[in-house]
Design a protein around this motif. Structure first.
Motif, PDB file in Angstrom:
ATOM      1  N   ALA A   4       0.830  -1.209   0.000  1.00 30.04           N
ATOM      2  CA  ALA A   4       0.000   0.000   0.000  1.00 30.04           C
ATOM      3  C   ALA A   4       0.856   1.246   0.000  1.00 30.04           C
ATOM      4  O   ALA A   4       0.558   2.225  -0.680  1.00 30.04           O
ATOM      5  N   LEU A   5       1.946   1.212   0.752  1.00 29.59           N
ATOM      6  CA  LEU A   5       2.825   2.356   0.822  1.00 29.59           C
ATOM      7  C   LEU A   5       3.492   2.600  -0.515  1.00 29.59           C
ATOM      8  O   LEU A   5       3.632   3.731  -0.960  1.00 29.59           O
ATOM      9  N   GLU A   7       2.281   1.967  -3.393  1.00 29.64           N
ATOM     10  CA  GLU A   7       1.273   2.536  -4.298  1.00 29.64           C
ATOM     11  C   GLU A   7       1.103   4.032  -4.044  1.00 29.64           C
ATOM     12  O   GLU A   7       0.971   4.808  -4.996  1.00 29.64           O
ATOM     13  N   ARG A   8       1.103   4.451  -2.811  1.00 29.82           N
ATOM     14  CA  ARG A   8       0.939   5.874  -2.515  1.00 29.82           C
ATOM     15  C   ARG A   8       2.134   6.686  -3.027  1.00 29.82           C
ATOM     16  O   ARG A   8       1.974   7.764  -3.599  1.00 29.82           O
ATOM     17  N   ASP A  11       1.984   6.718  -6.885  1.00 33.65           N
ATOM     18  CA  ASP A  11       0.960   7.646  -7.392  1.00 33.65           C
ATOM     19  C   ASP A  11       1.426   9.100  -7.255  1.00 33.65           C
ATOM     20  O   ASP A  11       1.196   9.926  -8.148  1.00 33.65           O
ATOM     21  N   GLU A  12       2.080   9.427  -6.145  1.00 36.84           N
ATOM     22  CA  GLU A  12       2.545  10.797  -5.955  1.00 36.84           C
ATOM     23  C   GLU A  12       3.632  11.153  -6.961  1.00 36.84           C
ATOM     24  O   GLU A  12       3.629  12.248  -7.546  1.00 36.84           O
ATOM     25  N   GLN A 102      -0.001  11.018   4.752  1.00 42.37           N
ATOM     26  CA  GLN A 102      -0.416  11.181   3.361  1.00 42.37           C
ATOM     27  C   GLN A 102       0.689  11.881   2.580  1.00 42.37           C
ATOM     28  O   GLN A 102       1.533  12.559   3.166  1.00 42.37           O
ATOM     29  N   PRO A 103       0.717  11.719   1.266  1.00 45.86           N
ATOM     30  CA  PRO A 103       1.763  12.379   0.464  1.00 45.86           C
ATOM     31  C   PRO A 103       1.732  13.889   0.672  1.00 45.86           C
ATOM     32  O   PRO A 103       0.661  14.507   0.720  1.00 45.86           O
TER      33      PRO A 103
END
Length: 328
Positions: A4-5, A7-8, A11-12, A102-103
Motif C-alpha cells: 500500500a505504501l 502505491e501511494r 501515485d505521488e 499522506q503524500p
C-alpha cells in the motif's frame, strides 16, 4: 515498504511528473524513489522575466514515508533573506505535522510558491553598492538569479571591460591574438551573463544612495576605531604586520646608481674574503690561520693540494682520483 505504501509513493511521483514534467527530478535507488528535487518559482503566469526569486526544494523520502515525515532541505535561495527562509522552514515543519500519513511533496511545493509570490522582490543588498532594494529602484536579474541595481551593474561591467583592455595591452602581440574576447560575468558567482550596458547605464542610481544622510562619526564608530587600533597594535607587537616595526630589510628597496656601485664594491670585497676563507679551509688551516706543518703521513691533510687553475666543475682532488698532471 508495504504494498500500500508503495502505491501511494508511486501515485505521488507519477502525479508530480505529469504536473511539473521536466521541472522535477526523481532520484531512485533500486527503482524505488528516494529523492525528489525541484526548483520553485513564484506564480507570475507565463511572464518568466518577472520571476525575481527562486529556491530549490529537496525532499528525501524515508523508508516509512508517508507514515513518517520526509527530510526536507531548501538549497540555493536566490533573492531571499534569512528572515523569509526561517518563516518558510517553520511553515514546512507545521505542514509535515498536519499531513502526516499522506503524500505531502506537492503541498510543500505550493506552500513555498505562495511565499515566493508574496515576496517576489529581491531582498538584501546589492553587492556592488551595498544599498538595499527599495521602491523606486531599477534593478536587473541575471541569468543566474542574482540581483543588482541596473546603474551599479553598468558601472561594474564598464570598469571590468576597461581593466581587461588595460591588461591585454600589456601582453605581447602574439598573446593578444590568442587571448579570448572579453566576457561579461556575474559579480557574485562569475557565471557568464549577457547585458546591454548602454541600456543599464541610463538607469537612475539607487534611491538610498541619493537620499542617504551625510556621513557622521558616531560614538559607535569611534568605539570601533579604538578596538581596531588595539588589534593593530597587538599584531604589530607580534610581528604580524609587514612593514611596521620590522628590523629586517624592507620588502621593496629602491636604489640609485650610486647605491648600486657601493653595493658592487662591498660585494666584491665580501666575495674575496669568503674565497680566502674557503682556500684556508681547503689547505687544512682552520679559520684561515696557522700552517699545515702539523700534518702527518696518512692524515687527510698530508696529500698535496692542487693549486692550479680551476677550469670547470669537479676539478678539485677527490679520493681515488689522480690530480691534474699527476703520475699515471
Amino acid at each position: 515498504m508495504s504494498t500500500a505504501l508503495d502505491e501511494r509513493v508511486t501515485d505521488e511521483v507519477e502525479a508530480l511528473e505529469a504536473i511539473l514534467m521536466d521541472d522535477v527530478v526523481i532520484k531512485r535507488v533500486n527503482d524505488v524513489p528516494n529523492i525528489i528535487e525541484t526548483v520553485v518559482h513564484p506564480s507570475t503566469g507565463d511572464d518568466v522575466d518577472q520571476q525575481f526569486v527562486c529556491i530549490t526544494l529537496e525532499v528525501k523520502l524515508t523508508p516509512d514515508y508517508p507514515d513518517c515525515s520526509p527530510e526536507v532541505t531548501l538549497r540555493n535561495p536566490r533573492g531571499l533573506d534569512d528572515q523569509l527562509l526561517t518563516t518558510i522552514n517553520s511553515q514546512i515543519k507545521q505542514k509535515l505535522l498536519d499531513c502526516l500519513g499522506q503524500p505531502v511533496v506537492f503541498e510543500l511545493i505550493e506552500l513555498i510558491r505562495e511565499n515566493l509570490t508574496e515576496s517576489n522582490l529581491p531582498s538584501g543588498q546589492c553587492v556592488i553598492c551595498l544599498y538595499g532594494f527599495v521602491d523606486g529602484d531599477v534593478f536587473i536579474k541575471t541569468q543566474c538569479y542574482h540581483h543588482f541595481h541596473s546603474h551599479c551593474l553598468a558601472n561594474h561591467l564598464i570598469a571590468g571591460k576597461k581593466y581587461y583592455q588595460e591588461e591585454l595591452e600589456k601582453l605581447p602581440n602574439w598573446q593578444q591574438m590568442q587571448a579570448p574576447p572579453y566576457q561579461q560575468t556575474c559579480p557574485v558567482c562569475r557565471c557568464p551573463v549577457s547585458c546591454d550596458v548602454d541600456v543599464l547605464k541610463n538607469a537612475p542610481p539607487p534611491v538610498d544612495s541619493v537620499t542617504a544622510p551625510p556621513f557622521c562619526l558616531t560614538a559607535e564608530l569611534k568605539a570601533l576605531q579604538l578596538k581596531m587600533a588595539a588589534l593593530l597594535a597587538q599584531q604589530v607587537a607580534k610581528g604580524g604586520v609587514v612593514g611596521v616595526g620590522d628590523t629586517g630589510p624592507p620588502p621593496l628597496t629602491i636604489t640609485s646608481p650610486s647605491d648600486q656601485d657601493n653595493e658592487a664594491t662591498n660585494g666584491s670585497s665580501s666575495v674575496a674574503q669568503e674565497g680566502a676563507k674557503a682556500e684556508a679551509i681547503g689547505n687544512g688551516r682552520p679559520n684561515g690561520s696557522g700552517s699545515n706543518d702539523n700534518s702527518s703521513p696518512g692524515s687527510p691533510h698530508s696529500r698535496p693540494v692542487y693549486r692550479g687553475p680551476y677550469r670547470g666543475f669537479n676539478r678539485r682532488g677527490k679520493p681515488g682520483r689522480r690530480g691534474r698532471g699527476g703520475p699515471r
